[in-house]
Design a protein around this motif. Structure first.
Motif, PDB file in Angstrom:
ATOM      1  N   CYS A 149       0.820  -1.205   0.000  1.00 52.75           N
ATOM      2  CA  CYS A 149       0.000   0.000   0.000  1.00 52.75           C
ATOM      3  C   CYS A 149       0.858   1.262   0.000  1.00 52.75           C
ATOM      4  O   CYS A 149       1.809   1.381   0.777  1.00 52.75           O
ATOM      5  CB  CYS A 149      -0.918  -0.011   1.227  1.00 52.75           C
ATOM      6  SG  CYS A 149      -2.117   1.335   1.267  1.00 52.75           S
ATOM      7  N   TYR A 151      -1.028  -6.389  -0.502  1.00 55.05           N
ATOM      8  CA  TYR A 151      -2.269  -6.746  -1.193  1.00 55.05           C
ATOM      9  C   TYR A 151      -1.937  -7.518  -2.461  1.00 55.05           C
ATOM     10  O   TYR A 151      -0.792  -7.532  -2.926  1.00 55.05           O
ATOM     11  CB  TYR A 151      -3.088  -5.501  -1.533  1.00 55.05           C
ATOM     12  CG  TYR A 151      -2.402  -4.540  -2.476  1.00 55.05           C
ATOM     13  CD1 TYR A 151      -2.450  -4.736  -3.859  1.00 55.05           C
ATOM     14  CD2 TYR A 151      -1.690  -3.441  -2.000  1.00 55.05           C
ATOM     15  CE1 TYR A 151      -1.814  -3.863  -4.733  1.00 55.05           C
ATOM     16  CE2 TYR A 151      -1.051  -2.562  -2.855  1.00 55.05           C
ATOM     17  CZ  TYR A 151      -1.123  -2.782  -4.226  1.00 55.05           C
ATOM     18  OH  TYR A 151      -0.475  -1.921  -5.086  1.00 55.05           O
ATOM     19  N   CYS A 207      -4.211  -0.825  -0.373  1.00 55.99           N
ATOM     20  CA  CYS A 207      -4.717  -2.089   0.155  1.00 55.99           C
ATOM     21  C   CYS A 207      -6.226  -2.077   0.344  1.00 55.99           C
ATOM     22  O   CYS A 207      -6.850  -3.139   0.429  1.00 55.99           O
ATOM     23  CB  CYS A 207      -4.034  -2.409   1.478  1.00 55.99           C
ATOM     24  SG  CYS A 207      -4.488  -1.295   2.847  1.00 55.99           S
ATOM     25  N   SER A 208      -6.830  -0.890   0.426  1.00 54.13           N
ATOM     26  CA  SER A 208      -8.261  -0.794   0.698  1.00 54.13           C
ATOM     27  C   SER A 208      -8.816   0.518   0.161  1.00 54.13           C
ATOM     28  O   SER A 208      -8.057   1.451  -0.136  1.00 54.13           O
ATOM     29  CB  SER A 208      -8.518  -0.874   2.207  1.00 54.13           C
ATOM     30  OG  SER A 208      -7.933   0.251   2.860  1.00 54.13           O
ATOM     31  N   ASP A 209     -10.136   0.597   0.071  1.00 48.93           N
ATOM     32  CA  ASP A 209     -10.787   1.847  -0.332  1.00 48.93           C
ATOM     33  C   ASP A 209     -10.509   2.953   0.676  1.00 48.93           C
ATOM     34  O   ASP A 209     -10.389   4.125   0.317  1.00 48.93           O
ATOM     35  CB  ASP A 209     -12.298   1.637  -0.463  1.00 48.93           C
ATOM     36  CG  ASP A 209     -12.663   0.760  -1.655  1.00 48.93           C
ATOM     37  OD1 ASP A 209     -11.830   0.652  -2.573  1.00 48.93           O
ATOM     38  OD2 ASP A 209     -13.772   0.194  -1.659  1.00 48.93           O
TER      39      ASP A 209
END
Length: 209
Positions: free
Chosen positions: A145, A154, A166-168
């Motif tokens: 990330c 990720y 790695c995420s929203d």
């Protein structure tokens, strides 16, 4: 065998630690059992010793992601191969518990769990899944990330290899930070431009006519 699913074992393990934040959630046998997800039969064999063992594996798996993220695919493969040699898998055909529409066994590949301990079984599964992901989709699909100080790992499954976070949540945070940085830069430029425009007027000496 859903090898792509098993690759997530590696992600879950590595992300139990966030080095730049100084946090580590891999602190108990309960956490180890949670890492196995639905594989509860294997999870039941976990003991307190697996906490220390998995921390060692975690550092080695992060090194694989770091090498891939840095573009050193040979090193990433070498590190992953070393893990797979140390933690080999025993594949077998399974399917008696699953039936297709015709009532016949839905045969598929499965990783047999003959490991000496929970760590060995988890690591073998994680590495096999990660190896499948790497060979089928490419080393550059293993990422870290970009939203500091996160640095979670990720697996990029996007169609255009465009994933960076790695995420929203991290993506949103990074976009907001970038927007604020742009606005700050624009304000600084405007301030400098304003001072530059005023300077000739302030430095011109007054004259009597």
């Amino acid at each position: 065998m859903e090898l792509a699913y098993y690759s997530d074992y590696a992600v879950r393990l590595v992300n139990t630690e966030q080095p730049e934040r100084g946090t580590d959630t891999l602190t108990s046998v309960e956490v180890v059992r949670e890492l196995f997800g639905p594989a509860q039969q294997a999870a039941r064999r976990a003991t307190d010793s697996d906490v220390t063992r998995l921390r060692t594996v975690r550092a080695r798996l992060r090194a694989v992601f770091e090498a891939a993220d840095a573009g050193d695919e040979v090193l990433a493969v070498d590190l992953l191969n070393a893990l797979m040699m140390e933690f080999p898998v025993s594949p077998q055909i399974s399917g008696h518990e699953f039936r297709n529409d015709n009532g016949r066994p839905d045969w598929h590949m499965h990783i047999a769990d003959h490991a000496a301990n929970a760590t060995a079984g988890f690591t073998a599964t994680a590495c096999m899944g990660l190896a499948f992901h790497l060979t089928e989709l490419g080393v550059d699909r293993l990422g870290i990330c970009e939203a500091r100080p996160c640095r979670n790992v990720y697996l990029d499954t996007s169609t255009n290899r465009s994933r960076r976070y790695c995420s929203d949540r991290c993506a949103t945070r990074a976009n907001v930070a970038a927007y604020r940085a742009r606005k700050r830069l624009e304000s600084e430029r405007a301030a400098r431009t304003g001072r530059t425009a005023e300077t000739p007027q302030e430095s011109t000496p007054a004259t009597d006519r």
